[in-house]
Write a protein that holds these residues in place. Structure first.
Motif, PDB file in Angstrom:
ATOM      1  N   LEU A 132      46.386  11.522  36.012  1.00 35.22           N
ATOM      2  CA  LEU A 132      45.057  11.619  36.618  1.00 35.22           C
ATOM      3  C   LEU A 132      45.165  11.994  38.097  1.00 35.22           C
ATOM      4  N   PHE A 133      46.113  11.397  38.789  1.00 33.24           N
ATOM      5  CA  PHE A 133      46.377  11.738  40.194  1.00 33.24           C
ATOM      6  C   PHE A 133      46.668  13.235  40.332  1.00 33.24           C
ATOM      7  N   ASN A 134      47.537  13.746  39.460  1.00 37.47           N
ATOM      8  CA  ASN A 134      47.887  15.165  39.500  1.00 37.47           C
ATOM      9  C   ASN A 134      46.690  16.056  39.174  1.00 37.47           C
ATOM     10  N   LEU A 135      45.865  15.642  38.222  1.00 39.40           N
ATOM     11  CA  LEU A 135      44.662  16.418  37.891  1.00 39.40           C
ATOM     12  C   LEU A 135      43.676  16.462  39.062  1.00 39.40           C
ATOM     13  N   LEU A 136      43.548  15.347  39.753  1.00 38.57           N
ATOM     14  CA  LEU A 136      42.667  15.331  40.931  1.00 38.57           C
ATOM     15  C   LEU A 136      43.152  16.329  41.974  1.00 38.57           C
ATOM     16  N   TRP A 137      44.465  16.361  42.230  1.00 35.34           N
ATOM     17  CA  TRP A 137      45.002  17.314  43.207  1.00 35.34           C
ATOM     18  C   TRP A 137      44.865  18.746  42.719  1.00 35.34           C
ATOM     19  N   ALA A 138      44.985  18.961  41.408  1.00 33.73           N
ATOM     20  CA  ALA A 138      44.788  20.311  40.870  1.00 33.73           C
ATOM     21  C   ALA A 138      43.347  20.759  41.088  1.00 33.73           C
ATOM     22  N   ALA A 139      42.396  19.856  40.874  1.00 28.36           N
ATOM     23  CA  ALA A 139      40.989  20.190  41.100  1.00 28.36           C
ATOM     24  C   ALA A 139      40.724  20.500  42.568  1.00 28.36           C
ATOM     25  N   VAL A 140      41.302  19.723  43.460  1.00 30.23           N
ATOM     26  CA  VAL A 140      41.141  19.977  44.895  1.00 30.23           C
ATOM     27  C   VAL A 140      41.731  21.336  45.253  1.00 30.23           C
TER      28      VAL A 140
END
Length: 154
Positions: A132-140
């Motif tokens: 989830l942390f990685n997905l948040l950074w991908a979205a950013v």
């Protein structure tokens, strides 16, 4: 000045957030392997946790220079930037409140693991939070590149 701030912001993302995402992503699988095979050296988990923790602190430069860059561009009130700030805050909270403490918990419980490795759920939960942390950074990252509605020429 804007180009300098943007360059520092991007470098901070690459040099700080990159290592955190890689180390945090490697931690759960490595913990499972170390727990399954006592001959493996658990010191690698200490190193991955240290990388996650230290680079998370260095990562504070990312929003600092990001906000400075946005201010110099005059886009602080843009919707894409506000969403990016919210997602970055969520990623930071996830790292500080769930990922790093769970890594520490795994390090503390690994020597005297009381359940069979197959039933040990801590690495799976950690892997979920890290994903989830990685997905948040991908979205950013996508928002920083696409900048929907931006007037800065993306």
């Amino acid at each position: 000045m804007t180009k300098f701030l943007l360059a520092v912001h991007v470098l901070a993302v690459i040099l700080a957030i990159g290592p955190v995402t890689v180390a945090a992503s490697m931690f759960p699988a490595t913990a499972r392997r170390v727990a399954a095979d006592p001959a493996r050296d658990p010191a690698v988990l200490d190193v991955l946790h240290r990388i996650s923790r230290v680079y998370a602190m260095i990562g504070i430069a990312v929003p600092v220079f990001g906000i400075a860059t946005a201010s110099s561009l005059g886009v602080l009130t843009s919707a894409w930037l506000i969403v990016s700030i919210v997602l970055t805050t969520a990623a930071a909270a996830l790292l500080a409140l769930l990922i790093l403490p769970r890594q520490q918990h795994i390090l503390a419980t690994l020597p005297e693991l009381e359940v069979p490795v197959a039933e040990w759920r801590a690495p799976a939960q950690l892997a979920m939070f890290t994903g989830l942390f990685n997905l948040l950074w991908a979205a950013v990252t996508v928002l920083m590149i696409v900048r929907p509605g931006s007037t800065t020429g993306a």
